[in-house]
Design an enzyme around this catalytic site. Structure first.
Site, PDB file in Angstrom:
ATOM      1  N   SER A 219      -4.803   4.006   2.075  1.00 57.33           N
ATOM      2  CA  SER A 219      -4.009   3.168   1.172  1.00 57.33           C
ATOM      3  C   SER A 219      -4.068   1.733   1.672  1.00 57.33           C
ATOM      4  CB  SER A 219      -2.559   3.645   1.153  1.00 57.33           C
ATOM      5  OG  SER A 219      -1.917   3.255   2.363  1.00 57.33           O
ATOM      6  N   LYS A 220      -3.406   0.869   0.948  1.00 56.62           N
ATOM      7  CA  LYS A 220      -3.406  -0.552   1.290  1.00 56.62           C
ATOM      8  C   LYS A 220      -2.981  -0.811   2.744  1.00 56.62           C
ATOM      9  CE  LYS A 220      -3.188  -3.438  -2.760  1.00 56.62           C
ATOM     10  NZ  LYS A 220      -3.737  -2.474  -3.671  1.00 56.62           N
ATOM     11  N   ARG A 221      -2.114   0.071   3.246  1.00 55.46           N
ATOM     12  CA  ARG A 221      -1.644  -0.104   4.625  1.00 55.46           C
ATOM     13  C   ARG A 221      -2.802  -0.119   5.618  1.00 55.46           C
ATOM     14  NH1 ARG A 221       0.347   4.015   6.785  1.00 55.46           N
ATOM     15  NH2 ARG A 221      -0.279   5.438   5.126  1.00 55.46           N
ATOM     16  N   GLY A 223      -5.598  -1.555   5.293  1.00 54.56           N
ATOM     17  CA  GLY A 223      -6.462  -2.740   5.189  1.00 54.56           C
ATOM     18  C   GLY A 223      -7.112  -2.793   3.822  1.00 54.56           C
TER      19      GLY A 223
END
Ligand code: GLU
Length: 447
Positions: A219-221, A223
């Site tokens: 996920s966006k977490r 990167g």
């Protein structure tokens, strides 16, 4: 080879092409190209509020950047169009009417609902996950024993995903449905609709989940998630392709670096693993470095140039005065240094300009007297070429009690590059040329 293979990538244009979407598109492309079949792009834009033409464009250009060309699609046309779901509403309505007239669906206000019957075996064999056993009795309303019927047309007149996907995959003659494992749970519902319409069910191959290094769903977490972020960081499309292809598949024989065509030749859907694949930046960096090494010098130069320009370096001037080849050769000297085009550009900026060198080093920590003698000797050499300079330097150092090559080579490296590491410093000197080296050393008072 099976030229009849028809696969599709069916993104919803509600965001950019992300890693998961690129991965799915790529595996479909590989299977189509491996078989000499067809790869179809279908835009699933029935969520009118979230779908945009801009996202549709970015998805297409993201695919093009990765080298995934499609044979039929909204921009290309084809015998099975239209390829945008929003342009197929009449078709969805027609089959919904058929289901209504046969008593397989019913109206609830403006919506049309597909009836789920008890006792239906909706198991299927997934090419990747194997046998998936499901009975229709498992499709229950939340917290109740009542079977959950399937909405096929919503009250706003738009079809739902599970319904439209069946109509389209059938009418577009899709032979293999290759998509993310998050759709495994939708497949039995889709099978019920195929059967109700009297249609054959295609083959299904669900792709493994992609995890971050912490083993949590990517996920966006973790990167950068959009394909374009990788382009902007200086990764080559060939490398991102190579890297994505290895998420859940291997080319065999520990072959890790390959071109698109090699991958297409070797690809087998049956060799895709269901084990979640871990997105490993180190691996991506390694792959990119290997692809950078394999580039021909001019292609490499064209890849690096935008990053030099972005750093404000006078690339055009240098190209005019020294020629394109000179810059390309500088990068050949850099071979193997820098994992991305951006890193390679950063590590080689001193070839393009002296300015970044000055910013990195001020010569205040060196004994100029001592060095001047050495550099004067170097510049007295008749031939300003790496082997000659190196021999002269070694002779000079060995004639001096206790002197070490490093004491002289390091300040030379700093003065020419402003860096602690670089290609062989005499090679760098030769390439920069006598005049430019003199200029840099004089600036530091070392000559
Ligand atoms: N539009 C769906 C998605 O993006 C397509 C899924 C499928 O391939 O069936 O998830």
């Amino acid at each position: 080879m099976n030229r009849n293979i028809r696969v599709r990538f069916a993104p919803s244009p509600t965001g950019a092409l992300h890693i998961g979407g690129g991965h799915t598109a790529l595996f479909n492309w590989l299977w189509a190209r491996h078989n000499g079949g067809k790869f179809i792009l279908r835009i699933e834009d029935t969520d009118l509020a979230r779908s945009t033409k801009e996202y549709e464009q970015t998805i297409m250009s993201g695919m093009t950047w990765l080298g995934l060309d499609w044979d039929e699609g909204p921009d290309k046309g084809g015998d099975y169009g239209p390829y945008r779901q929003s342009e197929r509403l009449d078709i969805y309505r027609e089959y919904a009417e058929k289901l209504l007239s046969e008593g397989k669906a019913y109206r609830d206000g403006e919506a049309i609902i597909f009836r789920v019957e008890h006792g239906q075996d909706i198991s299927f064999d997934d090419t990747v996950y194997g046998r998936i056993d499901v009975m229709s009795d498992g499709l229950k309303e939340k917290d109740s024993d009542k079977l959950k019927d399937i909405v096929i047309i919503k009250s706003d007149g738009m079809p739902t995903y599970n319904y439209a996907v069946v109509i389209d995959d059938h009418l577009m003659n899709i032979t293999d449905v290759i998509r993310g494992e998050d759709h495994i749970s939708n497949t039995p519902k889709q099978i019920l609709i195929y059967r109700a319409l009297g249609w054959d069910v295609p083959k299904f191959a669900h792709l493994p989940m992609i995890l971050g290094r912490d083993k949590k769903k990517l996920s966006k977490r973790h990167g950068a998630t959009s394909i374009y972020e990788y382009r902007d960081m200086g990764y080559m499309p060939d490398s991102v392709f190579n890297f994505l292809a290895l998420l859940g598949w291997s080319a065999g024989d520990d072959k890790e670096i390959f071109t698109r065509n090699e991958a297409a030749e070797l690809f087998e859907l049956s060799r895709v693993t269901r084990r979640p694949a871990v997105f490993d930046f180190d691996k991506l960096n390694y792959i990119n470095q290997e692809h950078l090494k394999r580039l021909d010098p001019m292609t490499r130069l064209n890849m690096i140039k935008p990053f030099w320009l972005e750093a404000g370096l006078p690339v055009d001037e240098v190209e005019k005065s020294r020629g394109e080849n000179w810059l390309a050769e500088a990068l050949t000297l850099m071979e193997g240094r820098g994992r991305t085009a951006k890193e390679m550009a950063d590590f080689s900026d001193y070839f393009v300009s002296f300015e970044p060198v000055k910013k990195r080093w001020d010569a205040s920590d060196v004994d100029k007297e001592k060095l001047r003698e050495f550099f004067t000797m170097i510049f007295a050499q008749p031939v300003f070429k790496a082997p000659e300079l190196e021999i002269a330097a070694r002779d000079w150092v060995s004639a001096r009690e206790g002197a070490k090559m490093k004491e002289y080579a390091m300040p030379l490296r700093f003065a020419l590059t402003g860096m602690k590491v670089s290609p062989g410093i005499f090679e760098v000197a030769e390439h920069l040329g006598r005049e430019e080296c003199e200029k840099r050393l004089k600036f530091y008072g070392l000559l």
